[in-house]
Design a protein around this motif. Structure first.
Motif, short mmCIF file in Angstrom:
data_model
loop_
_atom_site.label_atom_id
_atom_site.label_comp_id
_atom_site.label_asym_id
_atom_site.label_seq_id
_atom_site.Cartn_x
_atom_site.Cartn_y
_atom_site.Cartn_z
N VAL A 156 83.36 -42.87 6.00
CA VAL A 156 83.99 -43.88 5.16
C VAL A 156 83.63 -43.56 3.72
O VAL A 156 82.51 -43.14 3.42
CB VAL A 156 83.55 -45.31 5.55
N GLY A 157 84.61 -43.71 2.83
CA GLY A 157 84.32 -43.41 1.43
C GLY A 157 85.35 -44.00 0.49
O GLY A 157 86.44 -44.40 0.90
N ILE A 158 84.97 -44.05 -0.78
CA ILE A 158 85.88 -44.47 -1.84
C ILE A 158 86.40 -43.22 -2.55
O ILE A 158 85.62 -42.42 -3.08
CB ILE A 158 85.16 -45.37 -2.86
N ALA A 159 87.71 -43.04 -2.53
CA ALA A 159 88.33 -41.88 -3.16
C ALA A 159 88.89 -42.26 -4.52
O ALA A 159 89.38 -43.38 -4.73
CB ALA A 159 89.46 -41.34 -2.28
N SER A 160 88.83 -41.33 -5.45
CA SER A 160 89.39 -41.57 -6.77
C SER A 160 90.90 -41.44 -6.75
O SER A 160 91.49 -40.91 -5.80
CB SER A 160 88.78 -40.63 -7.80
N ASP A 161 91.56 -41.90 -7.82
CA ASP A 161 93.01 -41.94 -7.86
C ASP A 161 93.66 -40.56 -7.84
O ASP A 161 94.85 -40.44 -7.53
CB ASP A 161 93.47 -42.69 -9.12
N ASP A 162 92.91 -39.53 -8.19
CA ASP A 162 93.49 -38.18 -8.22
C ASP A 162 93.43 -37.49 -6.86
O ASP A 162 93.78 -36.31 -6.76
CB ASP A 162 92.79 -37.31 -9.26
N VAL A 163 93.04 -38.19 -5.82
CA VAL A 163 92.92 -37.61 -4.48
C VAL A 163 94.16 -37.94 -3.66
O VAL A 163 94.59 -39.10 -3.59
CB VAL A 163 91.65 -38.15 -3.76
N SER A 164 94.73 -36.93 -3.02
CA SER A 164 95.91 -37.13 -2.19
C SER A 164 95.58 -37.16 -0.70
O SER A 164 96.35 -37.71 0.10
CB SER A 164 96.94 -36.03 -2.45
N GLN A 165 94.45 -36.55 -0.33
CA GLN A 165 94.12 -36.45 1.09
C GLN A 165 92.63 -36.17 1.26
O GLN A 165 92.03 -35.48 0.43
CB GLN A 165 94.94 -35.33 1.74
N VAL A 166 92.06 -36.70 2.33
CA VAL A 166 90.69 -36.37 2.73
C VAL A 166 90.75 -35.80 4.14
O VAL A 166 91.36 -36.40 5.04
CB VAL A 166 89.76 -37.59 2.68
N GLN A 167 90.13 -34.64 4.34
CA GLN A 167 90.13 -33.98 5.65
C GLN A 167 88.69 -33.90 6.17
O GLN A 167 87.75 -33.76 5.39
CB GLN A 167 90.70 -32.57 5.52
N LEU A 168 88.56 -33.98 7.48
CA LEU A 168 87.24 -33.89 8.12
C LEU A 168 87.31 -32.99 9.34
O LEU A 168 88.18 -33.17 10.20
CB LEU A 168 86.75 -35.29 8.53
N THR A 169 86.40 -32.04 9.41
CA THR A 169 86.25 -31.19 10.58
C THR A 169 84.85 -31.38 11.13
O THR A 169 83.87 -31.29 10.39
CB THR A 169 86.47 -29.70 10.23
N VAL A 170 84.75 -31.68 12.42
CA VAL A 170 83.46 -31.91 13.07
C VAL A 170 83.31 -30.89 14.20
O VAL A 170 84.09 -30.89 15.15
CB VAL A 170 83.35 -33.34 13.62
#
Length: 203
Positions: free
Chosen positions: A144-158
């Protein structure tokens, strides 16, 4: 971080938190772009666009008061600025509340789980203030996180497997089973640059 019985990893730069693991972060440039703004200094518009909460739940108010005092913020002013950013997340149907502390950093709480405040908006991974890990008999681990306005996507690989991450109202969220070893977070910026963080999930 204030964690309710769940192990959770946090950025070492976070203030007034129990840091339980070391995180190696970095920035990878793509498409010839410049280095993205540090932390969430590009702005978090949901904290001004969404209305403040007329009623703040007791557990959220406790978090806001505690973190306000820990970061030199007026608790009464902080409580008036609390926003509900997302609702009904994951198997626990958790909510994410957030406010800005005196330094301008977004402090956020995933209800029933944990919360965090960074030292400054420019601290940590470019584009994302985040926590990862946790899990118990009732729920899996999560990012879980707070993304800034310039972010279009967050990806996670586990451990080599892609984990779906949703992004709405500047909040990134996704869940994955407990017991894994390694995670890689990739923050994709609108200009094509990428910020990365590698995490040892076993601490």
């Amino acid at each position: 971080m204030r964690s309710r019985g769940r192990k959770r990893l946090v950025l070492a730069v976070v203030a007034a938190l129990a840091v339980v693991a070391a995180v190696a972060g970095g920035v990878a440039l793509a498409g010839g772009g410049d280095k993205p703004p540090p932390g969430v200094s590009a702005g978090v518009s949901a904290l001004t666009r969404l209305p403040p909460q007329a009623h703040v739940p007791d557990n959220v108010a406790w978090f806001v008061t505690f973190e306000s005092k820990a970061t030199g913020t007026d608790p009464a002013k902080a409580l008036k600025g609390v926003r509900l950013l997302r609702q009904n997340l994951g198997v626990a149907h958790a909510d994410v509340y957030a406010f800005k502390n005196a330094a301008g950093s977004p402090c956020f709480l995933l209800t029933g789980d944990s919360g965090t405040c960074a030292r400054s908006p420019s601290a940590g991974t470019s584009g994302l203030h985040w926590t990862i890990g946790g899990g118990d008999a009732q729920r899996p681990s999560s990012l879980v996180g707070i993304a800034s306005d310039d972010v279009s996507q967050v990806q996670l690989t586990v451990d080599g497997a892609q984990v779906p991450i949703s992004l709405e109202n500047n909040v990134a969220f996704g869940e994955f089973p407990q017991g894994h070893q390694h995670a890689t977070i990739v923050v994709v910026h609108r200009d094509g640059t990428q910020s990365t963080a590698d995490v040892n999930l076993q601490g």
